[in-house]
Enzyme design. Structure first.
Site, PDB file in Angstrom:
ATOM      1  N   CYS A 157       0.811  -1.224   0.000  1.00 29.55           N
ATOM      2  CA  CYS A 157       0.000   0.000   0.000  1.00 29.55           C
ATOM      3  C   CYS A 157       0.846   1.277   0.000  1.00 29.55           C
ATOM      4  O   CYS A 157       0.305   2.373  -0.148  1.00 29.55           O
ATOM      5  CB  CYS A 157      -0.947   0.007   1.184  1.00 29.55           C
ATOM      6  SG  CYS A 157      -1.993  -1.450   1.229  1.00 29.55           S
TER       7      CYS A 157
ATOM      8  N   HIS B 228      -3.114   7.357   1.946  1.00 30.04           N
ATOM      9  CA  HIS B 228      -3.543   6.014   1.552  1.00 30.04           C
ATOM     10  C   HIS B 228      -4.923   5.757   2.153  1.00 30.04           C
ATOM     11  O   HIS B 228      -5.161   5.988   3.334  1.00 30.04           O
ATOM     12  CB  HIS B 228      -2.527   4.986   2.062  1.00 30.04           C
ATOM     13  CG  HIS B 228      -2.996   3.574   1.973  1.00 30.04           C
ATOM     14  ND1 HIS B 228      -3.614   3.075   0.846  1.00 30.04           N
ATOM     15  CD2 HIS B 228      -2.943   2.550   2.865  1.00 30.04           C
ATOM     16  CE1 HIS B 228      -3.922   1.795   1.054  1.00 30.04           C
ATOM     17  NE2 HIS B 228      -3.530   1.463   2.270  1.00 30.04           N
TER      18      HIS B 228
ATOM     19  N   ASN C 195      -9.874  -0.284   0.459  1.00 29.67           N
ATOM     20  CA  ASN C 195      -8.422  -0.187   0.371  1.00 29.67           C
ATOM     21  C   ASN C 195      -7.961  -0.834  -0.936  1.00 29.67           C
ATOM     22  O   ASN C 195      -8.016  -2.051  -1.077  1.00 29.67           O
ATOM     23  CB  ASN C 195      -7.807  -0.896   1.584  1.00 29.67           C
ATOM     24  CG  ASN C 195      -6.293  -0.895   1.560  1.00 29.67           C
ATOM     25  OD1 ASN C 195      -5.672  -0.550   0.562  1.00 29.67           O
ATOM     26  ND2 ASN C 195      -5.707  -1.292   2.676  1.00 29.67           N
TER      27      ASN C 195
HETATM   28  O1  UT7 Z   1      -2.964  -1.075   4.068  1.00 32.85           O
HETATM   29  C1  UT7 Z   1      -2.944  -1.805   5.263  1.00 32.85           C
HETATM   30  C2  UT7 Z   1      -4.189  -2.622   5.337  1.00 32.85           C
HETATM   31  N1  UT7 Z   1      -4.743  -2.929   6.607  1.00 32.85           N
HETATM   32  C3  UT7 Z   1      -5.375  -2.058   7.427  1.00 32.85           C
HETATM   33  O2  UT7 Z   1      -5.391  -0.875   7.226  1.00 32.85           O
HETATM   34  C4  UT7 Z   1      -6.071  -2.673   8.607  1.00 32.85           C
HETATM   35  C5  UT7 Z   1      -5.890  -1.909   9.879  1.00 32.85           C
HETATM   36  N2  UT7 Z   1      -6.835  -2.395  10.899  1.00 32.85           N
HETATM   37  C6  UT7 Z   1      -8.128  -2.032  10.898  1.00 32.85           C
HETATM   38  O3  UT7 Z   1      -8.553  -1.238  10.074  1.00 32.85           O
HETATM   39  C7  UT7 Z   1      -9.039  -2.576  11.983  1.00 32.85           C
HETATM   40  O4  UT7 Z   1      -8.244  -3.296  12.917  1.00 32.85           O
HETATM   41  C8  UT7 Z   1     -10.151  -3.493  11.437  1.00 32.85           C
HETATM   42  C9  UT7 Z   1     -11.153  -2.653  10.669  1.00 32.85           C
HETATM   43  C10 UT7 Z   1      -9.570  -4.555  10.535  1.00 32.85           C
HETATM   44  C11 UT7 Z   1     -10.892  -4.167  12.590  1.00 32.85           C
HETATM   45  O5  UT7 Z   1     -11.418  -3.207  13.470  1.00 32.85           O
HETATM   46  P1  UT7 Z   1     -11.221  -3.393  15.047  1.00 32.85           P
HETATM   47  O6  UT7 Z   1     -11.945  -2.295  15.684  1.00 32.85           O
HETATM   48  O7  UT7 Z   1      -9.747  -3.491  15.293  1.00 32.85           O
HETATM   49  O8  UT7 Z   1     -11.956  -4.750  15.304  1.00 32.85           O
HETATM   50  P2  UT7 Z   1     -11.395  -6.096  15.915  1.00 32.85           P
HETATM   51  O9  UT7 Z   1     -10.494  -6.791  14.950  1.00 32.85           O
HETATM   52  O10 UT7 Z   1     -10.862  -5.817  17.272  1.00 32.85           O
HETATM   53  O11 UT7 Z   1     -12.710  -6.936  16.036  1.00 32.85           O
HETATM   54  C12 UT7 Z   1     -13.778  -6.528  16.876  1.00 32.85           C
HETATM   55  C13 UT7 Z   1     -14.928  -7.491  16.713  1.00 32.85           C
HETATM   56  C14 UT7 Z   1     -14.518  -8.967  16.800  1.00 32.85           C
HETATM   57  O12 UT7 Z   1     -15.561  -9.625  17.476  1.00 32.85           O
HETATM   58  P3  UT7 Z   1     -15.392 -10.044  19.043  1.00 32.85           P
HETATM   59  O13 UT7 Z   1     -14.192 -10.925  19.054  1.00 32.85           O
HETATM   60  O14 UT7 Z   1     -15.199  -8.748  19.756  1.00 32.85           O
HETATM   61  O15 UT7 Z   1     -16.681 -10.712  19.311  1.00 32.85           O
HETATM   62  C15 UT7 Z   1     -14.485  -9.424  15.379  1.00 32.85           C
HETATM   63  O16 UT7 Z   1     -14.761 -10.798  15.255  1.00 32.85           O
HETATM   64  O17 UT7 Z   1     -15.504  -7.340  15.422  1.00 32.85           O
HETATM   65  C16 UT7 Z   1     -15.621  -8.619  14.796  1.00 32.85           C
HETATM   66  N3  UT7 Z   1     -15.492  -8.443  13.349  1.00 32.85           N
HETATM   67  C17 UT7 Z   1     -16.544  -8.208  12.550  1.00 32.85           C
HETATM   68  N4  UT7 Z   1     -17.858  -8.105  12.799  1.00 32.85           N
HETATM   69  C18 UT7 Z   1     -18.677  -7.846  11.765  1.00 32.85           C
HETATM   70  C19 UT7 Z   1     -14.367  -8.439  12.598  1.00 32.85           C
HETATM   71  N5  UT7 Z   1     -14.677  -8.212  11.307  1.00 32.85           N
HETATM   72  C20 UT7 Z   1     -16.021  -8.069  11.249  1.00 32.85           C
HETATM   73  C21 UT7 Z   1     -16.914  -7.791  10.206  1.00 32.85           C
HETATM   74  N6  UT7 Z   1     -18.230  -7.704  10.518  1.00 32.85           N
HETATM   75  N7  UT7 Z   1     -16.519  -7.638   8.932  1.00 32.85           N
END
Ligand code: UT7
Length: 329
Positions: A115, A256, A286
């Site tokens: 990215c 980005h 993204n």
């Molecule tokens: O260019 C580099 C590319 N990568 C990035 O930029 C990613 C950077 N990271 C992020 O943007 C965030 O970490 C995410 C958007 C990927 C995730 O957000 P978060 O606030 O960090 O969520 P999390 O991973 O801590 O997950 C929270 C909850 C989990 O459930 P539990 O364990 O709390 O019950 C996940 O299972 O959200 C759940 N979850 C979802 N729920 C509905 C994860 N993905 C989804 C989804 N829909 N798509």
């Protein structure tokens, strides 16, 4: 006087198919509200048609950039493609673009910086132009990560989309326009925070070593999030410092487009208010290497980028890599 690397023309390409959050929620346990709250993304474009793919998008964007630049393809001495999702693992997508556009025998290779690919590729193009070895270069940022995600993994597949952006740059003297300054960084210790593990020499497809590992994108979202916010701020502060400028000098910030929350956090740290920050992550997700040049393209189309403006671009991604470019448009 020092040669400057000036953008002469910009182009873009998007696949035809729009995939909304609601459509994803029909086959995956997710919903529009979660995706919008955590990322800002409403929809993305995905390559579905048989002819659509990385080389195709790259060539369409490149063609538009060349047409808009007025530069004769015969004068392009360098083709760079920033991508981690080429049509083939090798050869380079840059060669595909060269062939599709009939550019006669330029130096052509891919830049693998995920990215941050476009940031890196602009730096490489500028270094070669400033050395006097070529006068015109084509720099493409492109990725089709929809082909690399696991469509059953809701924590990654909702984040990505496919797109390309391209610029034709020219070495010019007696101008203050062009790439003002650049700052690029890496930290391989974070390699597995976002990666595709299978398919390289360490874990070849079908090998015993590859057992239990995934041949698609895996990501530690929280770790990447933490890295991203810090990396964006750090890279921008460094590039401004190198240029002897401050955020007050920045007319438009084009980061980005990974996640609206990440963009907002970085902008806040830098003291850049919404009116000076460009976002389109809502429509495309993204798009990795395509993200920054596509955003620059749209910013220009919307009249938010005019000649003489100071634009700060920044990227971060798998590697880990990060970096920023300051451009006088
Ligand atoms: O260019 C580099 C590319 N990568 C990035 O930029 C990613 C950077 N990271 C992020 O943007 C965030 O970490 C995410 C958007 C990927 C995730 O957000 P978060 O606030 O960090 O969520 P999390 O991973 O801590 O997950 C929270 C909850 C989990 O459930 P539990 O364990 O709390 O019950 C996940 O299972 O959200 C759940 N979850 C979802 N729920 C509905 C994860 N993905 C989804 C989804 N829909 N798509």
């Amino acid at each position: 006087m020092k040669l400057r690397t000036v953008i002469k023309g910009i182009g873009h390409a998007l696949p035809e198919t729009v995939l909304t959050n609601d459509e994803i929620s029909q086959f995956l346990d997710t919903n529009d509200e979660w995706i919008v709250q955590r990322t800002g993304i409403k929809e993305r474009r995905v390559c579905k048609l048989p002819h659509e793919g990385t080389g195709f998008l790259a060539s369409v964007a490149a063609k538009e950039a060349i047409e808009r630049s007025g530069v004769d393809p015969e004068d392009i001495g360098l083709v760079l493609c920033a991508t981690v999702s080429g049509d083939y693992p090798w050869p380079a997508t840059a060669c595909n673009v060269q062939d599709a556009l009939g550019i006669p025998c330029p130096s052509a290779f891919d830049v693998s910086a995920a990215c941050a690919g476009f940031i890196y590729a602009m730096d490489v193009a500028a270094a070669i132009i400033e050395s006097g070895r070529v006068r015109h270069a084509l720099v493409v940022g492109v990725d089709c990560l929809s082909k690399q995600v696991d469509w059953t993994d809701r924590s990654t597949c909702v984040l990505f989309g496919d797109a390309a952006g391209a610029v034709v740059v020219e070495g010019q003297e007696n101008t203050d326009r062009g790439l003002i300054e650049t700052a690029t960084f890496s930290n391989g210790a974070g390699a597995l925070h976002i990666a595709i593990e299978v398919g390289g020499s360490k874990y070849p497809f079908g090998s015993p070593q590859a057992e239990g590992k995934k041949a698609c994108i895996t990501m530690n979202g929280r770790e990447v999030y933490r890295f991203a916010v810090k990396a964006m701020g750090d890279a921008c502060e460094r590039v401004l410092e190198k240029a002897g400028m401050t955020t007050d000098d920045v007319d438009l910030f084009v980061p980005h487009q990974a996640n609206l929350r990440i963009i907002e956090s970085a902008s806040e740290r830098l003291g850049l208010t919404e009116d000076r920050v460009f976002t389109n992550v809502q429509k495309y997700g993204n798009t990795s290497g395509g993200s920054v040049p596509l955003a620059l393209y749209e910013a220009e189309q919307e009249g938010r980028l005019e000649k003489g403006m100071n634009v700060m671009t920044v990227g971060f991604g798998a590697g880990l890599v990060w970096g920023a470019n300051l451009i006088k448009w």
